[in-house]
Design a protein around this motif. Structure first.
Motif, PDB file in Angstrom:
ATOM      1  N   TYR A 188      65.643  31.866  17.485  1.00  0.00           N
ATOM      2  CA  TYR A 188      65.047  33.277  16.941  1.00  0.00           C
ATOM      3  C   TYR A 188      66.123  34.647  17.480  1.00  0.00           C
ATOM      4  O   TYR A 188      65.810  35.123  19.031  1.00  0.00           O
ATOM      5  N   GLU A 189      66.945  34.999  16.961  1.00  0.00           N
ATOM      6  CA  GLU A 189      67.903  36.374  17.636  1.00  0.00           C
ATOM      7  C   GLU A 189      67.769  37.343  16.817  1.00  0.00           C
ATOM      8  O   GLU A 189      67.163  37.497  15.721  1.00  0.00           O
ATOM      9  N   VAL A 190      68.071  39.082  16.938  1.00  0.00           N
ATOM     10  CA  VAL A 190      67.922  39.520  15.999  1.00  0.00           C
ATOM     11  C   VAL A 190      69.223  39.911  15.573  1.00  0.00           C
ATOM     12  O   VAL A 190      70.214  40.082  16.470  1.00  0.00           O
ATOM     13  N   PHE A 191      68.923  40.750  14.769  1.00  0.00           N
ATOM     14  CA  PHE A 191      69.961  41.083  13.975  1.00  0.00           C
ATOM     15  C   PHE A 191      69.902  42.455  13.169  1.00  0.00           C
ATOM     16  O   PHE A 191      68.904  43.013  12.628  1.00  0.00           O
ATOM     17  N   VAL A 192      70.973  42.995  12.609  1.00  0.00           N
ATOM     18  CA  VAL A 192      71.398  44.517  11.925  1.00  0.00           C
ATOM     19  C   VAL A 192      71.813  43.724  10.521  1.00  0.00           C
ATOM     20  O   VAL A 192      73.063  44.099  10.798  1.00  0.00           O
ATOM     21  N   ARG A 193      71.148  45.170   9.257  1.00  0.00           N
ATOM     22  CA  ARG A 193      71.588  45.098   8.597  1.00  0.00           C
ATOM     23  C   ARG A 193      71.908  46.602   7.883  1.00  0.00           C
ATOM     24  O   ARG A 193      70.913  47.152   8.244  1.00  0.00           O
ATOM     25  N   PRO A 194      72.589  46.633   7.201  1.00  0.00           N
ATOM     26  CA  PRO A 194      72.488  48.660   6.853  1.00  0.00           C
ATOM     27  C   PRO A 194      71.035  48.329   6.044  1.00  0.00           C
ATOM     28  O   PRO A 194      70.893  47.500   4.896  1.00  0.00           O
ATOM     29  N   PHE A 195      70.896  50.003   5.561  1.00  0.00           N
ATOM     30  CA  PHE A 195      69.759  49.824   4.365  1.00  0.00           C
ATOM     31  C   PHE A 195      69.254  50.807   3.753  1.00  0.00           C
ATOM     32  O   PHE A 195      70.131  51.833   3.903  1.00  0.00           O
ATOM     33  N   PRO A 196      69.053  50.176   2.733  1.00  0.00           N
ATOM     34  CA  PRO A 196      68.734  49.399   1.973  1.00  0.00           C
ATOM     35  C   PRO A 196      69.703  48.520   1.283  1.00  0.00           C
ATOM     36  O   PRO A 196      68.983  47.166   0.363  1.00  0.00           O
ATOM     37  N   ASN A 197      71.104  48.863   1.460  1.00  0.00           N
ATOM     38  CA  ASN A 197      71.991  48.165   1.090  1.00  0.00           C
ATOM     39  C   ASN A 197      72.545  46.916   1.976  1.00  0.00           C
ATOM     40  O   ASN A 197      73.622  46.537   2.764  1.00  0.00           O
ATOM     41  N   VAL A 198      71.565  45.971   1.980  1.00  0.00           N
ATOM     42  CA  VAL A 198      70.604  45.315   3.305  1.00  0.00           C
ATOM     43  C   VAL A 198      72.405  43.978   3.476  1.00  0.00           C
ATOM     44  O   VAL A 198      72.165  43.543   3.951  1.00  0.00           O
TER      45      VAL A 198
END
Length: 642
Positions: free
Chosen positions: A517-527
């Protein structure tokens, strides 16, 4: 004369014991049959004759001793020595029920995590220092039970009942619905609970499942006795008790208060009381009754807050158990600053958090706390005024409710509830006025749901199969706009703990796609416009700061980390600062760190709201994993040899 008696052909004419023989040899007055004549002749023959007779007698004694050693009865075996010792296990294997001792008492199977943080089953043979991984038993298996021949282990993962060879090999799935309490039967079946209430069995090599008990109360630990027609099991209800059942007729009888029974080959029934004592009594399977009063035989066994004792017993009499600090579901809230210093929010006040999926959250202004607590009325949402203000109940339904989250304006609280079919998102005014309303009814069970800051999107994290780890996904829906949810992060990997930034533009979550398990980041809502990994030493339970330039998470060493992030066309991490290590007593560490809502952040980003075990008035005790070999010897002695 003594030798003649010892050599008589009929056992009734010989000495009954070696002690009697020894006394006869030392008694000059002893006479036996014609031995008196031999004695008189010796007196008349003078000293040389007497010496000859004495020498012959001495030779006869040695000959008799040799004959006794070679031809006499086998000496009784001395009782085997009872030995106790503590076993060192992996540091992440704290007190818990996820272990089992092999039938021959030579090995222990327990749940632990590898270097990547993945939970699997491990095999620890008692003649070895190091445990070995059992392949194919991830992710997060539960209730392991070793087969009667000691070659395989049955376990539950992702809501499925599976069997794996201890030394590696093909893992077979036996049942698609399973929750707890596995027992191998002598009849070739494996008995388990598919829903915490019924008892079902399935052939150990695979086949159709068959319901044995349809229960309204909780049933578990169904042990079928030799012969295949009588079973003992535990029942959790108004009276937590041990029952016996005759399978051929369905006849049931209550035996005693207690849980988790084991029937021994000596005809004894061992079980646990709810205050951590192991009890034992003789049991008559034909009459379905105890033939003696249960007596305590071991003290200090850890019992969970859900009334489950942490012990296991082998057929050969090896006992293993957790001893020490009793488990508790009582928690107190604490403020923890960035250095790790902690102080109670309201000293002396605590709550019962029930199972691990409790969840709580701070109001946007940081003055109120919404939490899920267990009382006599069940699982409900409560609101606490901080720090020392009143504590009031928000929901009053009989359903199980959890995971409260404040809306951005602080006027409402969303929560999960089983009021409808499954687990869905509901909302109610924070001041308690009005009735709760269903926000969204989804076909899959929802394990997390909250509004975006603008109130347009509802973010959903759905549960895996039967609520287990693995197979979890992150979705989003606009109630009243979308007919079906939008799949944000869906795939073979396990995704959980979604967290939106305060401005609603960035979605953080943890995923197992790298193997841990690692932490990720994506833009929202255009993931799909980008993805950036934030953590480097494992990461779970991410939460954004109010300022928006930090992302907090718990790493695989149970340390709180503050990652300073720069958000733009891309996400750049400029610094990862370890703030403090979370003690064992804190919620939100270890396997449960994925549950967003087990900590929250004050509006100034300088303090964390956390919960820890509440033990006021309880003496501290060190937890130990204890092994007792040849315990049946001690047990028989305590029960008077029965």
């Amino acid at each position: 004369a003594a030798i003649r008696k010892a050599l008589e052909k009929l056992p009734a004419d010989r000495f009954a014991t070696a002690g009697e023989f020894g006394k006869a040899l030392a008694d000059s007055a002893f006479r036996h049959g014609t031995a008196a004549v031999a004695g008189a002749a010796a007196e008349a023959a003078g000293p040389w004759k007497r010496l000859s007779i004495a020498t012959g007698t001495l030779a006869g004694v040695f000959g008799l001793a040799l004959a006794w050693a070679l031809l006499g009865p086998e000496p009784e075996e001395p009782p085997e020595q009872v030995s106790r010792f503590a076993v060192v296990v992996r540091s992440d294997q704290g007190p818990g029920p996820q272990f089992d001792i092999s039938p021959d008492g030579s090995a222990i199977v327990f749940r632990g995590s590898d270097e990547q943080g993945v939970l699997s089953l491990w095999l620890r043979r008692l003649n070895s220092f190091e445990p070995t991984l059992i392949p194919g038993t991830d992710p997060a298996p539960g209730t392991p039970e070793i087969s009667p021949d000691g070659a395989e282990v049955a376990f539950i993962t992702g809501g499925e009942l599976k069997v794996a060879p201890l030394e590696g090999g093909v893992v077979r799935a036996l049942a698609g619905e399973a929750t707890c309490c596995i027992r191998w039967g002598p009849d070739g079946y494996i008995y388990f609970s598919p829903n915490d209430r019924s008892i079902t069995r399935v052939p150990a090599q695979g086949g159709e499942t068959e319901v044995v008990i349809e229960g309204e109360e909780l049933n578990g630990d169904f042990q079928v006795l030799p012969g295949g027609d009588v079973a003992v099991f535990g029942v959790w209800g108004d009276l937590t008790r041990i029952e016996a059942m005759r399978l051929s007729t369905g006849e049931r009888r209550v035996l005693a208060p207690g849980v988790k029974p084991f029937y021994t080959r000596d005809g004894l029934l061992v079980f646990a009381s709810l205050d951590g004592e192991l009890m034992a009594a003789p049991f008559d399977p034909e009459a379905l009754e105890l033939t003696g009063s249960p007596i305590p035989v071991v003290e200090g066994v850890v019992v969970s807050g859900l009334e489950y004792p942490f012990y296991s017993l082998s057929e050969t009499g090896t006992l293993v158990y957790w001893s020490g600090q009793p488990a508790t579901n009582l928690r107190e809230f604490i403020w923890v600053d960035r250095s790790g210093a902690a102080a109670p929010v309201d000293p002396g006040w605590s709550f019962d958090r029930g199972d691990t999926n409790a969840g709580w959250s701070l109001s946007p202004d940081g003055t109120r706390l919404a939490l899920r607590a267990l009382t006599e009325s069940g699982y409900d949402i409560w609101v606490k005024e901080l720090d020392r203000g009143p504590y009031s109940r928000l929901t009053f339904d009989e359903a199980v409710e959890s995971k409260p989250r404040w809306t951005a304006d602080g006027r409402q609280i969303t929560f999960l509830s089983t009021r409808a079919d499954g687990n869905d998102v509901w909302v109610k005014r924070a001041d308690g006025a009005g009735e709760a309303e269903l926000v969204y009814d989804f076909e899959r069970d929802v394990a997390q749901g909250f509004w975006s800051s603008d109130g347009e999107w509802m973010i959903l994290r759905v549960a895996g199969p039967m609520g287990g780890l693995g197979g979890r996904d992150i979705l989003a829906v606009r109630p009243g706009v979308d007919d079906d949810p939008v799949e944000l992060i869906v795939g073979e990997a396990d995704e959980a703990a979604p967290a939106l930034s305060r401005d609603g533009k960035w979605l953080a979550y943890n995923s197992s796609e790298t193997g841990r398990y690692e932490v990720f980041v994506r833009p929202f809502p255009n993931v799909n416009d980008g993805k950036w990994q934030v953590s480097t030493n494992g990461g779970m339970g991410p939460l954004w700061s109010h300022s928006g330039d930090e992302l907090f998470y718990v790493d695989r060493d149970d340390q709180m980390v503050a990652a300073r992030v720069e958000l733009g066309e891309a996400v750049r991490v400029s610094e990862r600062e370890i703030l403090f290590e979370m003690p064992d007593t804190y919620e939100g560490r270890g396997p449960n760190a994925y549950i967003t809502g087990l900590y929250d952040i004050a509006p100034d980003d300088q303090r964390f709201l956390m919960a820890r075990e509440y033990r006021e008035g309880q003496a501290e005790a060190e937890n130990q994993f204890v092994v007792v070999q040849n315990w049946f010897e001690e047990l028989r002695a305590r029960l008077g040899g029965n």
